[in-house]
Scaffold this active site. Structure first.
Site, PDB file in Angstrom:
ATOM      1  N   LEU A   1       0.817  -1.222   0.000  1.00  0.00           N
ATOM      2  CA  LEU A   1       0.000   0.000   0.000  1.00  0.00           C
ATOM      3  C   LEU A   1       0.850   1.271   0.000  1.00  0.00           C
ATOM      4  O   LEU A   1       0.323   2.376  -0.152  1.00  0.00           O
ATOM      5  CB  LEU A   1      -0.959  -0.007   1.195  1.00  0.00           C
TER       6      LEU A   1
ATOM      7  N   ASN B   1       7.314  -3.241   3.776  1.00  0.00           N
ATOM      8  CA  ASN B   1       8.442  -2.485   3.210  1.00  0.00           C
ATOM      9  C   ASN B   1       8.075  -1.034   2.880  1.00  0.00           C
ATOM     10  O   ASN B   1       8.251  -0.560   1.764  1.00  0.00           O
ATOM     11  CB  ASN B   1       9.009  -3.197   1.972  1.00  0.00           C
TER      12      ASN B   1
ATOM     13  N   HIS C   1       9.741 -14.362   1.502  1.00  0.00           N
ATOM     14  CA  HIS C   1      10.075 -14.009   0.118  1.00  0.00           C
ATOM     15  C   HIS C   1      11.335 -14.823  -0.188  1.00  0.00           C
ATOM     16  O   HIS C   1      12.429 -14.464   0.233  1.00  0.00           O
ATOM     17  CB  HIS C   1      10.322 -12.501   0.025  1.00  0.00           C
TER      18      HIS C   1
ATOM     19  N   ASN D   1       9.586  -9.232  -9.214  1.00  0.00           N
ATOM     20  CA  ASN D   1      10.398 -10.112  -8.392  1.00  0.00           C
ATOM     21  C   ASN D   1       9.501 -10.983  -7.522  1.00  0.00           C
ATOM     22  O   ASN D   1       8.758 -10.435  -6.714  1.00  0.00           O
ATOM     23  CB  ASN D   1      11.322  -9.262  -7.509  1.00  0.00           C
TER      24      ASN D   1
ATOM     25  N   ASP E   1       0.385  -9.520  -4.789  1.00  0.00           N
ATOM     26  CA  ASP E   1       1.669  -8.799  -4.796  1.00  0.00           C
ATOM     27  C   ASP E   1       1.506  -7.457  -5.515  1.00  0.00           C
ATOM     28  O   ASP E   1       2.395  -6.999  -6.230  1.00  0.00           O
ATOM     29  CB  ASP E   1       2.796  -9.632  -5.422  1.00  0.00           C
TER      30      ASP E   1
ATOM     31  N   HIS F   1       3.927   1.532  -8.635  1.00  0.00           N
ATOM     32  CA  HIS F   1       5.152   2.323  -8.870  1.00  0.00           C
ATOM     33  C   HIS F   1       4.816   3.542  -9.713  1.00  0.00           C
ATOM     34  O   HIS F   1       3.928   3.487 -10.570  1.00  0.00           O
ATOM     35  CB  HIS F   1       6.212   1.498  -9.605  1.00  0.00           C
TER      36      HIS F   1
END
Ligand SMILES: [Zn+2]
Length: 434
Positions: free
Chosen positions: A59, A90, A177, A276, A303, A307
Site C-alpha cells: 500500500l 516495506n 520471500h 520479483n 503482490d 510504482h
C-alpha cells in the site's frame, strides 16, 4: 444502515437465489424473497463470492504516497472484489515496530473500503540483521499475525529460526520471500533462454527453490507455521507438495501474473514486465496452475506493487520491480483457472477468500455465503469481456502488465460488512460515520 436485496444471484455459480443483507450480515437467502430493502439489485447473471482476501499487498504508505496510499490502495482492493488485504512491511519507515503497524491499521479503518491487516517486518529495517519487535507488533492494536521481510529474503537461517519460534507461540506465520541473495545479485529476469539472448543477468529458479527447501525443513523441525510468498517455479511446487505430504504446516501463494505471463514478454524490454520473482517459463506457468487447482498452492495473492511512471518508463536495468494487480486479479483467475476448467467458482472462493483468511487467522473474513455470516461479498459478472485499461483504475499507479489484454469478468459490487464499497462497478460513497 442501508439494506440490500440482491435478486437472482448465483452463489458460487449455483442456481439463482435472492440475498437480503441487513445490519452487516446476510439476513436471508431464498427464492422470491419479498422483504423491503433500501436498495434493490438485479443480479441476474452475476455470481456471488465471499469477499476476497489478499495476503500480499503493497500500500506504500507511509513513505511513497505518490505511488499509493492506504485510501487509494483499499479503493483499488474494493474494486477488485477484496474485503481484506494484508499490507506489506516495506514502507518508509519500515513496519517493524508497533507505531507503524498501528498507523497503517488506523489508516485502513479511516478508509473504510477494505479491512487492512498490517504485516510486520521480521527484521529491523528489513536488513536481515536483528529481529524486529515481533511481540510488540502482535500485541499492538494492529494485532499482527503475519510477519514478512517481503521484497527481501530472511536468508540468515538463525534469524529465520528465531522468527519461526516466535510465531509458533502466538499462532502466527512467517511469510517468506524466497530468494537466495547471493544467487540473484544483479538479477534482472528469469535465468533461461530469454536472459541468455538478451544478455541480462538471470534470476535462477534454484535461488527460490533452495530457500523454500531450507525453510520447510526448518519449520517442520520447529513445528512452526511457514507461508511461502509468490511461488514462481515448477521446482518450488514440487518442494511444497512434498512438504505437505509429510503433514507439515506449510502454505503457499501464487500471483495472477505468474499464472498468466511468461518471460517471453521481457523480449519487449518494457519494464512493466519487470517483477520479483521474475516471470518464468510456460512450463512453470502450467505447473503453478495445476498446483493451485490441486491445492498444493493454497492461495492467489496479488503482490500488488504500485510504482510511479518514472520508475517504470525507463531502461529495463534501472526500472523498479513489481506490478499492480488488485483490480485485475479475479479476471486473471477466471481466464487462467475457470475458463480452462481447472477450478470452479467454489474453488475460486476457496483459493481467494477462505484459505487466505485462514492463513492470516482472520475472523469474519473468508466465511461461507450463508445466513447469519458477515456480509463480506463480491458480485461478479463472469460474462463480461473487455480490454484492460489502467485509465479506470482506482490505484494511484498505472503499472499493469495486463494493459491491452482482453480478460473476462468484472466486479459489479463489493460489500464490506453489509455496506457497499462498490456498486455498479463504481466506488461507492461511504457513509458519514467513516
Ligand atoms: Zn516478494
Amino acid at each position: 444502515m442501508t439494506s440490500y436485496l440482491i435478486r437472482n444471484a448465483q452463489i458460487l455459480g449455483g442456481a439463482p437465489q435472492d440475498l437480503f443483507l441487513a445490519d452487516g450480515v446476510v439476513a436471508e437467502i431464498g427464492t422470491g424473497l419479498t422483504v423491503e430493502a433500501d436498495v434493490d439489485i438485479d443480479a441476474r447473471g452475476l455470481i456471488v463470492l465471499p469477499g476476497l482476501v489478499d495476503l500480499h499487498t503493497h500500500l506504500r504508505q507511509p513513505g511513497k504516497e505518490d505511488a499509493e496510499t492506504v485510501l487509494t490502495g483499499t479503493q483499488a482492493a474494493a474494486k477488485g472484489g477484496y474485503t481484506a488485504v494484508h499490507a506489506m512491511a516495506n514502507t518508509t519507515p519500515t513496519a517493524d515496530n508497533p507505531a507503524v503497524v498501528e498507523l497503517v491499521h488506523q489508516l485502513g479503518k479511516d478508509s473504510g473500503y477494505c479491512d487492512v491487516h498490517p504485516v510486520g517486518a521480521v527484521t529491523v529495517g528489513l536488513e536481515g540483521k536483528e529481529l524486529a519487535e515481533l511481540d510488540g507488533m502482535h500485541r499492538s492494536a494492529a494485532g499482527v499475525k503475519v510477519f514478512s521481510d517481503d521484497g527481501k529474503c530472511v536468508d540468515d537461517a538463525a534469524l529465520m529460526r528465531a522468527a519461526l519460534e516466535y510465531v509458533k507461540t502466538v499462532d502466527g506465520v512467517v511469510a517468506q520471500h524466497a530468494q537466495e541473495p547471493r544467487l540473484t545479485e544483479g538479477a534482472q529476469l528469469n535465468e533461461g533462454t530469454v536472459s541468455a539472448e538478451l544478455g541480462l543477468p538471470g534470476w535462477p529458479a534454484v535461488a527460490e527453490e533452495a530457500i523454500i527447501a531450507r525453510d520447510v525443513l526448518l519449520a517442520s523441525h520447529l513445528g512452526a507455521r511457514l507461508h511461502v510468498c509468490h511461488l514462481s517455479t515448477k521446482g518450488s511446487v514440487e518442494i511444497v507438495r512434498w512438504a505437505k505430504a509429510q503433514g507439515w504446516d506449510v502454505t503457499a501463494e501464487v500471483t495472477p501474473h505468474h499464472l498468466l505471463l511468461t518471460d517471453e514478454r521481457v523480449r519487449t524490454e518494457d519494464a512493466v514486465f519487470k517483477v520479483n520473482p521474475p516471470l518464468r517459463t510456460q512450463e512453470d506457468v502450467l505447473a503453478l496452475r495445476a498446483a493451485l487447482a490441486d491445492g498444493t498452492i493454497d492461495a492467489v495473492a496479488t503482490d500488488h506493487a504500485p510504482h510511479l511512471d518514472a520508475d517504470k518508463d525507463c531502461a529495463w536495468a534501472v526500472a523498479a520491480m513489481g506490478m499492480v494487480g488488485l483490480e485485475t486479479a479475479l479476471s486473471v483467475v477466471q481466464e487462467t483457472m475457470v475458463e480452462t476448467g481447472l477450478l470452479n467458482w467454489e474453488g475460486v472462493a476457496d483459493r481467494m477468500s477462505h484459505r487466505p483468511a485462514r492463513i492470516g487467522r482472520l475472523t469474519g473474513q473468508g466465511r461461507p455465503v450463508s445466513v447469519g455470516e458477515p456480509a463480506n461479498l463480491v458480485l461478479f459478472d463472469p460474462g463480461y469481456r473487455g480490454t484492460v485499461t489502467a485509465d479506470t483504475f482506482a490505484t494511484r499507479s498505472r503499472n499493469t502488465p495486463f494493459k491491452g489484454l482482453e480478460l473476462p469478468g468484472r466486479v459489479h459490487a463489493t460489500f464490506l460488512r453489509g455496506e457497499a464499497t462498490v456498486l455498479a462497478g463504481e466506488l461507492a460513497e461511504l457513509g458519514g460515520a467513516k
